[in-house]
Scaffold this motif. Sequence first.
Motif, PDB file in Angstrom:
ATOM      1  N   ALA A  13       0.813  -1.225   0.103  1.00 17.37           N
ATOM      2  CA  ALA A  13       0.145  -0.059  -0.004  1.00 17.37           C
ATOM      3  C   ALA A  13       1.024   1.236  -0.042  1.00 17.37           C
ATOM      4  O   ALA A  13       1.623   1.221   0.882  1.00 17.37           O
ATOM      5  CB  ALA A  13      -1.028  -0.074   1.221  1.00 17.37           C
ATOM      6  N   LEU A  14       0.667   2.206  -0.906  1.00 17.28           N
ATOM      7  CA  LEU A  14       1.273   3.603  -1.199  1.00 17.28           C
ATOM      8  C   LEU A  14       0.421   4.615  -0.475  1.00 17.28           C
ATOM      9  O   LEU A  14      -0.685   4.803  -0.597  1.00 17.28           O
ATOM     10  CB  LEU A  14       1.539   3.662  -2.437  1.00 17.28           C
ATOM     11  N   VAL A  15       1.227   5.484   0.213  1.00 16.92           N
ATOM     12  CA  VAL A  15       0.555   6.670   0.839  1.00 16.92           C
ATOM     13  C   VAL A  15       1.503   7.499   0.883  1.00 16.92           C
ATOM     14  O   VAL A  15       2.886   7.471   0.766  1.00 16.92           O
ATOM     15  CB  VAL A  15      -0.033   6.011   2.475  1.00 16.92           C
ATOM     16  N   GLY A  16       1.269   9.007   1.198  1.00 15.51           N
ATOM     17  CA  GLY A  16       2.097   9.882   1.368  1.00 15.51           C
ATOM     18  C   GLY A  16       2.403  10.320   2.706  1.00 15.51           C
ATOM     19  O   GLY A  16       1.550  10.077   3.701  1.00 15.51           O
ATOM     20  N   ASP A  17       2.938  11.516   3.107  1.00 13.27           N
ATOM     21  CA  ASP A  17       3.238  12.125   4.224  1.00 13.27           C
ATOM     22  C   ASP A  17       2.149  12.556   4.896  1.00 13.27           C
ATOM     23  O   ASP A  17       1.673  12.380   6.078  1.00 13.27           O
ATOM     24  CB  ASP A  17       4.301  12.865   4.423  1.00 13.27           C
ATOM     25  N   GLY A  18       1.328  13.310   4.324  1.00 13.33           N
ATOM     26  CA  GLY A  18       0.126  13.773   4.797  1.00 13.33           C
ATOM     27  C   GLY A  18      -0.951  12.817   5.046  1.00 13.33           C
ATOM     28  O   GLY A  18      -1.595  12.878   6.081  1.00 13.33           O
ATOM     29  N   GLY A  19      -0.957  11.809   4.214  1.00 11.16           N
ATOM     30  CA  GLY A  19      -1.808  10.717   4.469  1.00 11.16           C
ATOM     31  C   GLY A  19      -1.694  10.020   5.948  1.00 11.16           C
ATOM     32  O   GLY A  19      -2.509   9.430   6.439  1.00 11.16           O
ATOM     33  N   THR A  20      -0.426  10.080   6.543  1.00 10.06           N
ATOM     34  CA  THR A  20      -0.272   9.213   7.863  1.00 10.06           C
ATOM     35  C   THR A  20      -0.919   9.992   8.786  1.00 10.06           C
ATOM     36  O   THR A  20      -1.046   9.580  10.035  1.00 10.06           O
ATOM     37  CB  THR A  20       1.582   9.637   8.165  1.00 10.06           C
ATOM     38  N   SER A  21      -1.450  11.179   8.880  1.00  9.32           N
ATOM     39  CA  SER A  21      -2.199  11.874   9.704  1.00  9.32           C
ATOM     40  C   SER A  21      -3.607  11.552   9.820  1.00  9.32           C
ATOM     41  O   SER A  21      -4.482  11.689  10.837  1.00  9.32           O
ATOM     42  CB  SER A  21      -2.148  13.584   9.352  1.00  9.32           C
ATOM     43  N   GLU A  22      -4.052  10.766   8.681  1.00  6.22           N
ATOM     44  CA  GLU A  22      -5.608  10.403   8.434  1.00  6.22           C
ATOM     45  C   GLU A  22      -5.541   8.996   9.694  1.00  6.22           C
ATOM     46  O   GLU A  22      -4.737   8.235   9.833  1.00  6.22           O
ATOM     47  CB  GLU A  22      -5.857  10.032   7.195  1.00  6.22           C
ATOM     48  N   GLY A  23      -7.024   9.276  10.083  1.00  8.24           N
ATOM     49  CA  GLY A  23      -7.350   8.129  10.967  1.00  8.24           C
ATOM     50  C   GLY A  23      -7.173   6.452  10.263  1.00  8.24           C
ATOM     51  O   GLY A  23      -6.766   5.627  11.060  1.00  8.24           O
ATOM     52  N   ASP A  24      -7.242   6.687   8.668  1.00  7.36           N
ATOM     53  CA  ASP A  24      -7.356   5.210   8.420  1.00  7.36           C
ATOM     54  C   ASP A  24      -5.988   4.852   8.539  1.00  7.36           C
ATOM     55  O   ASP A  24      -5.929   3.651   8.292  1.00  7.36           O
ATOM     56  CB  ASP A  24      -7.896   5.486   6.682  1.00  7.36           C
ATOM     57  N   PHE A  25      -5.034   5.641   8.338  1.00 10.30           N
ATOM     58  CA  PHE A  25      -3.680   5.273   8.439  1.00 10.30           C
ATOM     59  C   PHE A  25      -3.534   4.594   9.702  1.00 10.30           C
ATOM     60  O   PHE A  25      -3.058   3.463   9.727  1.00 10.30           O
ATOM     61  CB  PHE A  25      -2.649   6.537   8.395  1.00 10.30           C
ATOM     62  N   HIS A  26      -4.003   5.211  10.816  1.00 17.85           N
ATOM     63  CA  HIS A  26      -3.839   4.279  11.959  1.00 17.85           C
ATOM     64  C   HIS A  26      -4.476   3.230  12.082  1.00 17.85           C
ATOM     65  O   HIS A  26      -3.902   2.087  12.435  1.00 17.85           O
ATOM     66  CB  HIS A  26      -4.366   5.445  13.132  1.00 17.85           C
ATOM     67  N   GLU A  27      -5.687   3.099  11.785  1.00 17.57           N
ATOM     68  CA  GLU A  27      -6.567   1.967  11.607  1.00 17.57           C
ATOM     69  C   GLU A  27      -6.051   0.907  10.809  1.00 17.57           C
ATOM     70  O   GLU A  27      -6.041  -0.424  11.562  1.00 17.57           O
ATOM     71  CB  GLU A  27      -8.160   2.272  11.682  1.00 17.57           C
ATOM     72  N   ALA A  28      -5.626   1.164   9.781  1.00 16.03           N
ATOM     73  CA  ALA A  28      -4.845   0.126   8.885  1.00 16.03           C
ATOM     74  C   ALA A  28      -3.687  -0.552   9.429  1.00 16.03           C
ATOM     75  O   ALA A  28      -3.490  -1.733   9.615  1.00 16.03           O
ATOM     76  CB  ALA A  28      -4.600   0.710   7.444  1.00 16.03           C
ATOM     77  N   LEU A  29      -2.693   0.390  10.099  1.00 17.23           N
ATOM     78  CA  LEU A  29      -1.625  -0.248  10.980  1.00 17.23           C
ATOM     79  C   LEU A  29      -1.933  -0.988  11.919  1.00 17.23           C
ATOM     80  O   LEU A  29      -1.337  -1.974  12.226  1.00 17.23           O
ATOM     81  CB  LEU A  29      -0.488   0.907  10.968  1.00 17.23           C
ATOM     82  N   ASN A  30      -2.928  -0.618  12.663  1.00 15.65           N
ATOM     83  CA  ASN A  30      -3.362  -1.492  13.896  1.00 15.65           C
ATOM     84  C   ASN A  30      -3.993  -2.684  13.332  1.00 15.65           C
ATOM     85  O   ASN A  30      -3.391  -3.942  13.925  1.00 15.65           O
ATOM     86  CB  ASN A  30      -4.203  -0.737  14.741  1.00 15.65           C
ATOM     87  N   PHE A  31      -4.863  -2.663  12.456  1.00 15.73           N
ATOM     88  CA  PHE A  31      -5.419  -4.111  12.086  1.00 15.73           C
ATOM     89  C   PHE A  31      -4.222  -4.956  11.691  1.00 15.73           C
ATOM     90  O   PHE A  31      -4.537  -6.121  11.678  1.00 15.73           O
ATOM     91  CB  PHE A  31      -6.434  -3.855  11.133  1.00 15.73           C
ATOM     92  N   ALA A  32      -3.491  -4.288  10.652  1.00 17.03           N
ATOM     93  CA  ALA A  32      -2.430  -5.298  10.177  1.00 17.03           C
ATOM     94  C   ALA A  32      -1.495  -6.018  11.242  1.00 17.03           C
ATOM     95  O   ALA A  32      -1.285  -6.991  10.970  1.00 17.03           O
ATOM     96  CB  ALA A  32      -1.468  -4.059   9.120  1.00 17.03           C
ATOM     97  N   ALA A  33      -1.139  -5.137  12.051  1.00 16.96           N
ATOM     98  CA  ALA A  33      -0.296  -5.725  13.024  1.00 16.96           C
ATOM     99  C   ALA A  33      -0.946  -6.572  14.167  1.00 16.96           C
ATOM    100  O   ALA A  33      -0.574  -7.770  14.199  1.00 16.96           O
ATOM    101  CB  ALA A  33       0.259  -4.571  13.958  1.00 16.96           C
ATOM    102  N   VAL A  34      -2.215  -6.362  14.392  1.00 16.56           N
ATOM    103  CA  VAL A  34      -3.033  -7.242  15.178  1.00 16.56           C
ATOM    104  C   VAL A  34      -3.220  -8.771  14.575  1.00 16.56           C
ATOM    105  O   VAL A  34      -3.232  -9.702  15.012  1.00 16.56           O
ATOM    106  CB  VAL A  34      -4.184  -6.595  15.774  1.00 16.56           C
ATOM    107  N   TRP A  35      -3.631  -8.440  13.214  1.00 15.53           N
ATOM    108  CA  TRP A  35      -4.010  -9.581  12.537  1.00 15.53           C
ATOM    109  C   TRP A  35      -2.731 -10.267  11.819  1.00 15.53           C
ATOM    110  O   TRP A  35      -2.663 -11.330  11.304  1.00 15.53           O
ATOM    111  CB  TRP A  35      -4.841  -9.203  11.064  1.00 15.53           C
ATOM    112  N   GLN A  36      -1.539  -9.703  12.176  1.00 22.08           N
ATOM    113  CA  GLN A  36      -0.193 -10.110  11.249  1.00 22.08           C
ATOM    114  C   GLN A  36      -0.547 -10.181   9.720  1.00 22.08           C
ATOM    115  O   GLN A  36      -0.007 -11.363   9.407  1.00 22.08           O
ATOM    116  CB  GLN A  36       0.302 -11.261  12.199  1.00 22.08           C
ATOM    117  N   ALA A  37      -1.086  -9.170   9.386  1.00 22.23           N
ATOM    118  CA  ALA A  37      -1.516  -9.428   7.703  1.00 22.23           C
ATOM    119  C   ALA A  37      -0.179  -9.160   7.014  1.00 22.23           C
ATOM    120  O   ALA A  37       0.662  -8.480   7.293  1.00 22.23           O
ATOM    121  CB  ALA A  37      -2.463  -8.419   7.444  1.00 22.23           C
TER     122      ALA A  37
END
Lengths: 374, 335
Positions: free
Chosen positions: A173-197
């Motif tokens: 998944a590609l994203v920019g520096d601005g995108g890291t401030s979005e809530g979806d960035f946080h939620e995606a990384l959290n889900f990814a780590a919890v699920w070990q996706a």
Amino acid sequence: MTVQELPGAAAYRPTPPPAWRPRTDPAPLLPDPEPFRVLGTGAELDRPLMLKLYAELVRGRRFNAQATALTKQGRLAVYPSSTGQEACEVAAALALEERDWLFPSYRDTLAAVARGLDPVQALTLLRGDWHTGYDPREHRIAPLCTPLATQLPHAVGLAHAARLKGDDVVALALVGDGGTSEGDFHEALNFAAVWQAPVVFLVQNNGFAISVPLAKQTAAPSLAHKAVGYGMPGRLVDGNDAPAVHQVLSEAIGRARRGGGPTLIEAVTYRMEAHTNADDATRYRGSAEVDAWREHDPIRLLEGELTARGLIDEDGIRAAAEAAETMAAALREQMNAEPALNPMDLFAEVYTAQSGQLREQAAQLRAELEAEAR
Amino acid sequence: MTTATDKKPATMAQALQRAMRDAMAEDPTVHVLGEDVGTLGGVFRVTDGLAKEFGEDRCTDTPLAEAGILGTAVGMAMYGLRPVVEMQFDAFAYPAFEQLISHVAKMRNRTRGAMAMPIVVRVPYGGGIGGVEHHSDSSEAYYMATPGLKVVTPATVEDAYGLLREAIADDDPVVFLEPKRLYWSKSDWSPEDPAPVEPIGRAVVRRPGSSATLLTYGPSLPVCLEAAEAAREEGWDLEVVDLRSLVPFDDETVCASVRRTGRAVVVHESAGFGGPGGEIAARVTERCFHHLEAPVLRVAGFDIPYPPPMLEKHHLPGVDRVLDAVARLQWEAEH
């Protein structure tokens, strides 16, 4: 009332919170203090890969220039150029296997093209004759995503689904520096780590979110450091060093494929052009900064290294330039043709079966078109 | 052989659980995900037993993040799964709006049909359960205003099962609104032999009548049926139409009823201004104008933030408010 005065104070023994335990050792997750580099370090270079990266960088730069020119000619509605960021775009495409998935943002047309998507199809969104101009499943490229960071949970969900099915598919998944401030960035990384996706997040930190510099975007030590909070490794890489980006991506993709879970990579790069053709970058940044980055141009870096080490000669450089020109000429020709438009398509594929409501509205538009044609 | 004696009282919550259970048993691509849906079985117990029967990979307790839940469901659907997502409460679904509006609703259209989004978003909605703030919203108007979504709400135990099965099998995204205060409503119902129901897109006449039509759905259906019974004393024979499917909307059944009775009142909990009733009243008026004896009236929740539990009874449309509206349908003009 003091603690000593509490009933049963004689038996009072301070204890730590009973349920607490460290979840993971943060040390191995921390990014290196400096961006990882290959060029200029004397590291061994795989010549076929280097030549492929070089050819794609040159082609990519030409693609960006041609697309920007097409906006000036009115052939594209808008073009968010990735000029200066070609190393990230190209490495992202080349580091993936056929069966893997790419989740691009709106600035990543080039990554989609480098992955093999037809340039005209890739530019459909920006030309404006439809939204997504391709079948995402054909090349395993998700639709170019405009709402920032919203494609990241999609990548996590797809990777998770693939893993549940037993497929060794990785999502990038590609994203920019601005995108890291979005809530979806946080939620995606959290889900990814919890699920070990099996998913890899590549942040192209190009310095600006339209006009807003990184300093106004985050107070984190680096964007790569954000990984630690989620329990995944963070990697920091020179985003203009194509072999370095390719290597870091390949390692993270390989790790994900082997069941090692997600990785967050911050590639330090620079957006050489304005946000889009509709933006004026002189309002928020000086030319000295741009000039400094011009010295650190991804093509210049790779070409210099390959030339110095005798891995490419003038003929090779010329051949790459000529191939890029051929691509640009073909793209010009295709984009100068008027796209076929059928207004009745507006009512297609809103739902699996057209509702009565949409049938009525389609009939209205058809009648209007027929009246116009008379 | 199935006989009438196989039918036992079942709640709407049980019928919904059974719908997911049967869909999961039939189709291995059906996955349930949400907050507390696994071990706990959901705060309303609607997913009770699913994780135990199908494993946590099929019925997954997710991190507490609604955009993440729906966003990952999009990716799962891209890979060929059929996610059934639970939003714990109406007002807790709002963080997922961007995923719903910008991706779930549009994906088929923006990819010219190449990529469907067979996702069901289950949302317990509406008030009347004594919930504190943010637990009683009627959010249907937001969803109805989004092209690409189907919006469905059952009001009976039979529909809860039948419509949810159909929603899960549907290739289009369905926002499935579950009326919280009907979760424990009961009906004699056999899970082994569920009665077939009308498909998504069809309204159903729950009570035939000749004087006026009450157009309603979800939590307001029992209110309207009760009002129709009470109206008999006033000499009105009210027809009650259960809309069931807000999108697609069944103009045919609705207009057939209103043309027959000549009068209509739309009843819902959602706020009146900008609410579903405005759209429904406009559609009825546009199509049935010459059959109408009176303007189409609306009985809706007030245009206020959902009230605290000790005051909600004043907000929710009740039998008296429905009857008051019926009384204002210009009966005197007839005589």
